[in-house]
Design an enzyme around this catalytic site. Structure first.
Site, PDB file in Angstrom:
ATOM      1  CD  GLU A   1     -91.841  -1.075  26.653  1.00 11.63           C
ATOM      2  OE1 GLU A   1     -91.883  -2.320  26.696  1.00 11.63           O
ATOM      3  OE2 GLU A   1     -92.865  -0.355  26.616  1.00 11.63           O
TER       4      GLU A   1
ATOM      5  CB  SER B   1    -101.663  10.161  31.386  1.00  9.51           C
ATOM      6  OG  SER B   1    -100.557  11.027  31.260  1.00  9.51           O
TER       7      SER B   1
ATOM      8  CE  LYS C   1     -97.078   4.361  29.876  1.00 12.33           C
ATOM      9  NZ  LYS C   1     -97.208   4.110  28.427  1.00 12.33           N
TER      10      LYS C   1
END
Lengths: 272, 403
Positions: free
Chosen positions: B119, B385, B97
């Site tokens: 968010e 990830s 991210k």
């Protein structure tokens, strides 16, 4: 002229005739929004009866959606309550049909979100809207630049697709919206979602003047309107006003069984 | 279909469409901000200075390039082809991210916007955004569903310490979908001062494209590393898909390599006929959060609640480019249940000493059943990830422990 043509003309004229007649009388056109099936499944028809008696000129019927990202907490909650009681798109059409049966002249508009129409089938939906005699559609998440396909269908079924414009709209958006305008142009009074506000941005005046440069189609201002003083201010430059959250709030503040009575009481204080 | 046959893949079109998917289905108030963002990104993406700054932060702040690791024990245990792991779990903040958060925060600075909203579901995007906001001195507000706040309390505390303000979202399913609704409502109200750093390849155009491009660094590095390490391309690339940003990041590196199979693993929750989040297996096209894509919805078009043990995959929508890749059959989308994900979680922990996040654990869970069917001379590239520290409470609870 055959009947079908006759009928279409009549429909097409409801929004236009209402605005024209009010403009001639130097009166503002009063529009209210109510969520279909709120607070109870069978409330909407009764609320509309009272609203018309109270001087409302045009009714917007909200189709509840699970994720109404253009709405503030009041309309979100009303939609949630309606959905929980089993309201869906077919039932909204049924409610509109009932209203049309008892009120042949009042302009009716559906307001909702694009996915409800997509899921129902846009073409099917518009065809039913036409046959019921609903005059227009407002789709909160379909901005003018994404409206091309929708416009093709609403034109085919002779329904007004009412564009929303915002104080942040670019000149290009305003031009596109005005070029295709039908019914009226919905100008959003301030930044943000629907809801009751104490002050209305002065920038709405600028938006309305820009719109007037491109079209003669009437203009109505909505979002945040809840009292007569605001309406008087807006009447200085707009042809119509839209009250939504404040109407819903008047219902929420009272008992369910007095919903229409409470709307009547609220409207008598606001519409003068 | 012409895009499949021609070598060059060039999506989306100027209107932000991937085939029929994508678009900008948002209230008109946001349209000017979307054009502004589109223009700013077009300009930035052509500027060497912008990418120099992005690359500098990627190397020295995030720790890129992340390694490619040959998982010898895992490969042996599954008795199938060799599995290579792209280690996004080793980035600063522990998940992919951060790549997007840095790129978008740099864009926000170019736009002159000092207030950032975002968010978060699992909290990884919230932590990444809070991190870059601290580093770049930007105000940061994170919307997070009440249910996710409870199951990801560690990440909530991290965001607090990083100086972000957490807004608890109590509507709807109180998860990622509702956090995005609230973030969009905030953005509509504060659009002139605020940039919304959306965390996945979802939302209105240009977001799916921008997020993909910032995550494309994963695929770009992985392709180069894979060729260097093995002398060839992988036969399959496997990644988990919630909104789909990590998958889009790695897929984009291989999309024009037609012989490389792309596999996205969605969350099948309690099973595909029970509560799940397998949007592409069970959904149909619809509009949510500004774009047209596959969507979990009922017969009336109401968005249905997703379910997954992993907060990051607990989303009823998916990025529009994934819907396009599915329809043109360039990528294949499968699913793994909560139970399979937990098996995957344990398997990687025990065989390689790497504790995966529950999101990529779904891809591992899928591989447990799928790998034995794949020819041994194939090579698999798996995208890890994120790391699993944030999920220890959830996993312990599912295993009957209290920590």
């Amino acid at each position: 002229m055959n009947n079908k043509r006759d009928y279409k003309m009549k429909k097409n004229n409801r929004i236009k005739t209402t605005f024209e007649s009010n403009i001639n009388k130097n009166k503002i056109t009063n529009i209210i929004y109510i969520t279909a099936g709120f607070p109870e499944k069978n409330s909407t028809e009764k609320i509309v009866d009272v609203a018309i008696k109270s001087g409302v000129d045009i009714i917007e019927i909200g189709i509840p959606f699970s994720d109404p990202l253009g709405d503030g907490p009041i309309i979100q909650e009303a939609g949630q309550i309606a959905l929980e009681s089993g309201i869906n798109t077919s039932k909204c059409l049924k409610i509109a049909k009932n209203i049309r049966l008892s009120h042949s002249e009042i302009p009716l508009i559906f307001m909702g979100y694009y996915n409800s129409l997509l899921s129902y089938g846009v073409e099917n939906f518009c065809s039913e809207v036409q046959s019921i005699g609903v005059d227009g559609l407002i789709i909160a998440d379909l901005p003018p630049s994404e409206s091309e396909e929708m416009l093709r269908i609403t034109k085919k079924y002779d329904i007004s697709l009412i564009p929303l414009l915002a104080i942040t709209s670019s000149d290009e958006s305003i031009r596109t919206a005005c070029k295709n305008a039908d019914g009226f142009i919905y100008c959003i009074s301030s930044l943000g979602v629907t809801g009751v506000r104490n002050t209305i941005s002065s920038r709405i005046n600028t938006l309305v003047s820009k719109v007037r440069k491109y079209t003669d189609t009437p203009v109505a201002v909505g979002f945040g309107i809840s009292n007569n003083e605001q309406i008087m201010d807006i009447a200085e430059f707009s042809d119509g006003i839209i009250i939504g959250s404040a109407v819903i709030k008047s219902i929420m503040n009272g008992e369910k069984q007095y919903a229409s009575k409470n709307v009547g009481k609220f409207l008598s204080e606001v519409i003068k | 279909m012409s895009n499949v046959n021609s070598k060059k893949y060039n999506q989306p079109d100027v209107n932000g469409r991937y085939g029929q998917y994508g678009g900008k289905f948002v209230p008109e108030t946001l349209m000017s901000a979307l054009s502004e963002l589109d223009n700013a990104y077009e300009e930035a993406s052509k500027s060497n200075d912008f990418w120099m700054e992005f690359n500098e932060l990627s190397s020295n702040y995030v720790g890129r390039p992340t390694p490619l690791y040959f998982a010898k024990n895992l490969s042996k245990k599954l008795n199938g082809p060799d599995i290579y792991i792209k280690r996004e779990d080793l980035t600063h903040t522990g998940a992919h991210k951060i790549n997007n958060a840095i790129g978008q925060a740099l864009l926000a600075k170019k736009l002159g916007k000092k207030r950032i909203i975002a968010e978060t579901g699992a909290g990884q995007h919230g932590v990444a955004t809070a991190t870059v906001c601290a580093q770049m001195d930007l105000e940061c507000i994170i919307y997070m569903g009440e249910e996710d706040i409870q199951r990801q309390s560690q990440n909530v505390y991290r965001m607090n310490e990083l100086g972000a303000k957490i807004e608890s979202v109590k509507n709807g399913s109180r998860t990622l979908k509702d956090a995005i609704n609230e973030a969009i409502r905030d953005w509509v109200s504060n659009v002139e001062t605020t940039h919304y750093i959306i965390g996945s390849v979802v939302g209105p155009h240009p977001y799916p494209k921008i997020v993909r491009d910032f995550q494309a660094i994963i695929g770009c590095e992985a392709r180069e590393q894979f060729i260097k390490m093995t002398g060839s391309l992988p036969d399959y690339v496997v990644a988990c898909v919630g909104g789909g940003s990590n998958a889009m990041g790695i897929f984009s590196g291989f999309i024009e390599d037609r012989d490389v199979g792309l596999i996205g693993v969605e969350a099948a929750g309690e099973g595909l006929n029970e509560k799940h989040a397998a949007t592409m297996s069970k959904g149909r096209p619809g509009v949510l959060h500004g774009s047209l894509s596959y969507l979990l919805q009922d017969e009336h078009g109401q968005v249905t609640e997703a379910h997954s043990i992993s907060a990051g995959l607990d989303y009823p929508g998916v990025g529009p480019e994934h819907s396009y890749l599915k329809d043109i059959e360039r990528a294949q989308y499968v699913s793994a249940t909560d139970t399979e994900a937990l098996e995957g979680f344990r398997l990687l922990s025990r065989t390689e000493g790497i504790i995966p996040a529950l999101e990529p654990a779904h891809a591992l869970g899928y591989m447990i059943n799928w790998i034995p069917k794949v020819s041994k001379d194939n090579k698999i590239l798996f995208l890890l990830s994120g790391r699993g520290d944030k999920d220890l409470n959830t996993v312990a609870e599912a295993s009957g422990f209290k920590i």
